[in-house]
Motif scaffolding. Structure first.
Motif, PDB file in Angstrom:
ATOM      1  N   ALA A 183       0.908  -1.382   0.538  1.00 29.50           N
ATOM      2  CA  ALA A 183      -0.071  -0.361  -0.233  1.00 29.50           C
ATOM      3  C   ALA A 183       1.080   1.328  -0.112  1.00 29.50           C
ATOM      4  O   ALA A 183       0.365   2.567  -0.583  1.00 29.50           O
ATOM      5  CB  ALA A 183      -1.123   0.006   1.474  1.00 29.50           C
ATOM      6  N   MET A 184       2.508   1.271   0.544  1.00 30.97           N
ATOM      7  CA  MET A 184       3.058   2.733   0.630  1.00 30.97           C
ATOM      8  C   MET A 184       3.154   2.508  -0.412  1.00 30.97           C
ATOM      9  O   MET A 184       4.365   3.631  -1.120  1.00 30.97           O
ATOM     10  CB  MET A 184       3.897   1.829   2.334  1.00 30.97           C
ATOM     11  CG  MET A 184       4.611   3.379   2.243  1.00 30.97           C
ATOM     12  SD  MET A 184       3.103   5.050   3.392  1.00 30.97           S
ATOM     13  CE  MET A 184       4.161   6.329   2.511  1.00 30.97           C
ATOM     14  N   TRP A 185       4.078   1.342  -0.525  1.00 32.83           N
ATOM     15  CA  TRP A 185       4.589   1.429  -2.134  1.00 32.83           C
ATOM     16  C   TRP A 185       3.629   2.139  -3.397  1.00 32.83           C
ATOM     17  O   TRP A 185       4.627   2.700  -4.499  1.00 32.83           O
ATOM     18  CB  TRP A 185       5.173   0.077  -2.590  1.00 32.83           C
ATOM     19  CG  TRP A 185       6.314   0.198  -4.061  1.00 32.83           C
ATOM     20  CD1 TRP A 185       7.103   0.290  -3.958  1.00 32.83           C
ATOM     21  CD2 TRP A 185       4.807  -0.360  -4.726  1.00 32.83           C
ATOM     22  NE1 TRP A 185       7.323   0.241  -5.894  1.00 32.83           N
ATOM     23  CE2 TRP A 185       6.377  -0.279  -6.215  1.00 32.83           C
ATOM     24  CE3 TRP A 185       3.281  -0.680  -5.449  1.00 32.83           C
ATOM     25  CZ2 TRP A 185       5.559  -0.277  -7.623  1.00 32.83           C
ATOM     26  CZ3 TRP A 185       3.773  -0.605  -6.630  1.00 32.83           C
ATOM     27  CH2 TRP A 185       4.907  -0.415  -7.784  1.00 32.83           C
ATOM     28  N   LEU A 186       3.100   1.921  -2.906  1.00 30.77           N
ATOM     29  CA  LEU A 186       1.775   2.006  -4.439  1.00 30.77           C
ATOM     30  C   LEU A 186       1.453   4.100  -4.080  1.00 30.77           C
ATOM     31  O   LEU A 186       1.679   4.854  -4.917  1.00 30.77           O
ATOM     32  CB  LEU A 186       0.263   2.061  -4.439  1.00 30.77           C
ATOM     33  CG  LEU A 186      -0.615   2.163  -5.570  1.00 30.77           C
ATOM     34  CD1 LEU A 186      -0.076   1.832  -6.789  1.00 30.77           C
ATOM     35  CD2 LEU A 186      -2.274   1.939  -5.128  1.00 30.77           C
ATOM     36  N   VAL A 187       1.571   4.028  -2.715  1.00 33.46           N
ATOM     37  CA  VAL A 187       0.856   5.643  -2.557  1.00 33.46           C
ATOM     38  C   VAL A 187       1.918   6.644  -3.258  1.00 33.46           C
ATOM     39  O   VAL A 187       1.716   7.881  -2.685  1.00 33.46           O
ATOM     40  CB  VAL A 187      -0.051   5.726  -1.348  1.00 33.46           C
ATOM     41  CG1 VAL A 187      -0.403   6.968  -0.807  1.00 33.46           C
ATOM     42  CG2 VAL A 187      -0.993   5.103  -0.647  1.00 33.46           C
ATOM     43  N   SER A 188       3.517   5.974  -1.925  1.00 34.29           N
ATOM     44  CA  SER A 188       4.131   7.757  -2.396  1.00 34.29           C
ATOM     45  C   SER A 188       4.255   7.881  -3.557  1.00 34.29           C
ATOM     46  O   SER A 188       4.519   9.561  -3.853  1.00 34.29           O
ATOM     47  CB  SER A 188       5.792   6.292  -1.683  1.00 34.29           C
ATOM     48  OG  SER A 188       6.141   5.518  -2.753  1.00 34.29           O
ATOM     49  N   GLY A 189       4.829   7.435  -4.688  1.00 36.34           N
ATOM     50  CA  GLY A 189       4.707   8.148  -5.664  1.00 36.34           C
ATOM     51  C   GLY A 189       3.351   8.858  -6.173  1.00 36.34           C
ATOM     52  O   GLY A 189       3.217  10.372  -6.158  1.00 36.34           O
ATOM     53  N   ILE A 190       2.228   9.005  -5.805  1.00 37.98           N
ATOM     54  CA  ILE A 190       0.650   9.621  -6.066  1.00 37.98           C
ATOM     55  C   ILE A 190       1.151  10.607  -4.910  1.00 37.98           C
ATOM     56  O   ILE A 190       0.478  11.831  -5.121  1.00 37.98           O
ATOM     57  CB  ILE A 190      -0.485   8.253  -5.855  1.00 37.98           C
ATOM     58  CG1 ILE A 190      -0.493   7.045  -6.847  1.00 37.98           C
ATOM     59  CG2 ILE A 190      -1.728   9.241  -5.769  1.00 37.98           C
ATOM     60  CD1 ILE A 190      -1.004   6.247  -6.474  1.00 37.98           C
ATOM     61  N   TRP A 191       1.453  10.629  -3.900  1.00 39.81           N
ATOM     62  CA  TRP A 191       1.716  11.717  -2.602  1.00 39.81           C
ATOM     63  C   TRP A 191       2.197  12.769  -3.314  1.00 39.81           C
ATOM     64  O   TRP A 191       2.277  13.197  -2.919  1.00 39.81           O
ATOM     65  CB  TRP A 191       2.028  10.469  -1.331  1.00 39.81           C
ATOM     66  CG  TRP A 191       1.518  11.483   0.060  1.00 39.81           C
ATOM     67  CD1 TRP A 191       1.506  12.587   0.037  1.00 39.81           C
ATOM     68  CD2 TRP A 191       1.618  11.004   1.720  1.00 39.81           C
ATOM     69  NE1 TRP A 191       0.684  12.999   1.036  1.00 39.81           N
ATOM     70  CE2 TRP A 191       0.996  12.158   2.021  1.00 39.81           C
ATOM     71  CE3 TRP A 191       2.152  10.004   1.896  1.00 39.81           C
ATOM     72  CZ2 TRP A 191       0.943  12.571   3.387  1.00 39.81           C
ATOM     73  CZ3 TRP A 191       1.820  10.231   2.724  1.00 39.81           C
ATOM     74  CH2 TRP A 191       1.901  10.115   3.850  1.00 39.81           C
ATOM     75  N   VAL A 192       3.730  12.363  -3.756  1.00 44.07           N
ATOM     76  CA  VAL A 192       4.517  13.508  -4.157  1.00 44.07           C
ATOM     77  C   VAL A 192       3.865  14.297  -5.131  1.00 44.07           C
ATOM     78  O   VAL A 192       3.923  15.150  -5.792  1.00 44.07           O
ATOM     79  CB  VAL A 192       6.158  12.172  -4.034  1.00 44.07           C
ATOM     80  CG1 VAL A 192       6.552  13.635  -4.619  1.00 44.07           C
ATOM     81  CG2 VAL A 192       6.545  11.828  -2.918  1.00 44.07           C
ATOM     82  N   LYS A 193       3.484  13.263  -5.989  1.00 45.56           N
ATOM     83  CA  LYS A 193       3.180  13.862  -7.311  1.00 45.56           C
ATOM     84  C   LYS A 193       1.658  15.114  -6.858  1.00 45.56           C
ATOM     85  O   LYS A 193       1.667  16.489  -7.535  1.00 45.56           O
ATOM     86  CB  LYS A 193       2.054  12.887  -8.335  1.00 45.56           C
ATOM     87  CG  LYS A 193       1.486  13.463  -9.554  1.00 45.56           C
ATOM     88  CD  LYS A 193       2.573  13.839 -10.176  1.00 45.56           C
ATOM     89  CE  LYS A 193       1.299  14.046 -11.579  1.00 45.56           C
ATOM     90  NZ  LYS A 193       2.167  14.857 -12.561  1.00 45.56           N
TER      91      LYS A 193
END
Length: 401
Positions: free
Chosen positions: A17-27
């Motif tokens: 879950a964190m792996w997926l969200v980290s990039g979306i979060w930064v974007k």
């Protein structure tokens, strides 16, 4: 070891879950595609220090180390609740780097603990079940994470991951495993102990070709991954989002791979399984050039089946062949050597896709993969024949393993 498998499922859910969200979060905070890509690199980068980080797993008892690692991440992740604007993205990157470092040590400690706690004959079955548990979470966690992020933002996903680490720490603490304090090597210098793990891997006639096969497989996998959107667009005529369907089917294949790996390893050597997995993967990559949806889905399933066979074969061989006091270092070194080519190949593949038609590129990958797999199988067969007393002459004694 059901406590251990439950811990793997729990921590794997949060990590995915964190792996997926980290990039979306930064974007979402910065609007930068390059910074979003850098988030994934921050998670992956500490793997390059795997041999050095893995030394820790050989200096202390592994179960308490796993408890401490999971508890530390449970405490650290709630700090991400403060990441609410672009000027605080640095905190997210700092946590991601620590997350990746924790993962490198955790992986080494896990493999070392399994190697000491299980009978050698059960290693293949257990590693297959571990792979199934991890891949199953990759089918569920992204949906949950995406829904949470869309509705509430990144903070709740970080808290979910923290909760998963806390639960995993408790499960590892309850694991009924008795460990003695690891026997220290002759050198007490951290760098020398790390170098010793590298030498053990390099000097093993069993591990060296297997790790090389794993590294080559992940090199091909990286180029194949970079070509996925070209396959979806030019070959199938679908929107880019269709790549998610192909990855989901690949995940189903990986779940199946984990279930059948144990029975296969009871009947075949790790080297044979790795060669078979690479061959399946390579053929499926070549089939992706066909402009049919059915073959594309089937190829994704076969890729999901073949790749885990290679990785589990490498993992099981390390646990069987490495000395008990050095399993952590050897496992971490093997993990670095196998996984690093994947990241490099993603960048290489991006350039190749721009220069070479995927209808040419993917068949070339298939030829390279099947050729390597055939070579591994042939050399493995010759090695077994040389070690077989029935076929050895008195002048050529069979070397002891």
């Amino acid at each position: 070891m059901r406590w251990y498998l439950t811990g793997v499922v729990v921590s794997g859910f949060g990590t995915t879950a964190m792996w997926l969200v980290s990039g979306i979060w930064v974007k979402s905070l910065t609007g930068s595609d390059s910074l979003a890509a850098l988030a994934a690199f921050a998670l992956w980068a500490p793997v390059l220090l795997g041999p050095l980080l893995g030394t820790l797993a050989d200096r202390v008892r592994r179960r308490p180390l796993l408890v401490a690692l999971n508890a530390a991440m449970a405490v650290l992740l709630p700090l991400l609740l403060w990441v609410e604007s672009a000027d605080r993205v640095w905190l997210l990157f700092a946590v991601l780097v620590l997350y990746g470092a924790q993962g490198a040590v955790h992986e080494a400690a896990e493999q070392a603990l399994i190697a000491t706690a299980l009978d050698e004959k059960r290693l293949g079955t257990f590693n297959g079940l571990r792979m199934t548990a991890n891949e199953s979470m990759k089918l569920i966690a992204p949906l949950v994470a995406a829904g949470l992020f869309a509705r509430y933002g990144g903070g709740p996903v970080a808290l979910l991951d923290a909760a998963s680490f806390a639960l995993a720490a408790a499960l590892f603490a309850w694991m009924p495993v008795r460990e003695t304090r690891p026997v220290r090597s002759g050198s007490r210098h951290w760098w020398r102990e790390t170098a010793e793990g590298v030498r053990l891997l390099r000097g093993s006639p069993v591990l060296r070709p297997l790790v090389a096969t794993g590294a080559f497989t992940m090199l091909l996998a990286g180029v194949n991954g970079a070509a996925i959107y070209a396959v979806v667009d030019r070959g199938l005529g679908h929107a880019p989002v269709y790549a998610g369907v192909l990855y989901a089917v690949q995940g189903v294949g990986s779940v199946l791979a984990g279930l059948v790996t144990g029975p296969l390893l009871r009947r075949t050597p790790e080297r044979t399984l790795a060669a078979a997995g690479l061959a399946l993967f390579a053929v499926a990559v070549g089939v992706r050039t066909l402009p049919y949806e059915t073959t594309a889905l089937a190829a994704s399933a076969v890729i999901g089946l073949g790749l885990p066979w290679v990785l589990v074969a490498v993992m099981t061989a390390v646990q069987r062949e490495a000395p008990t006091e050095a399993v952590g270092r050897v496992a971490a070194t093997a993990n670095t050597l196998v996984m690093a080519p994947n990241a490099l190949a993603l960048a290489l593949g991006a350039g190749l896709v721009a220069l070479v038609d995927v209808r040419v590129l993917l068949p070339l990958l298939a030829l390279a993969g099947t050729g390597w797999a055939a070579g591994v199988a042939i050399r493995g067969r010759r090695g077994r024949r040389d070690r077989d007393p029935a076929t050895s002459t008195p002048e050529t004694p069979v070397p002891a393993r």
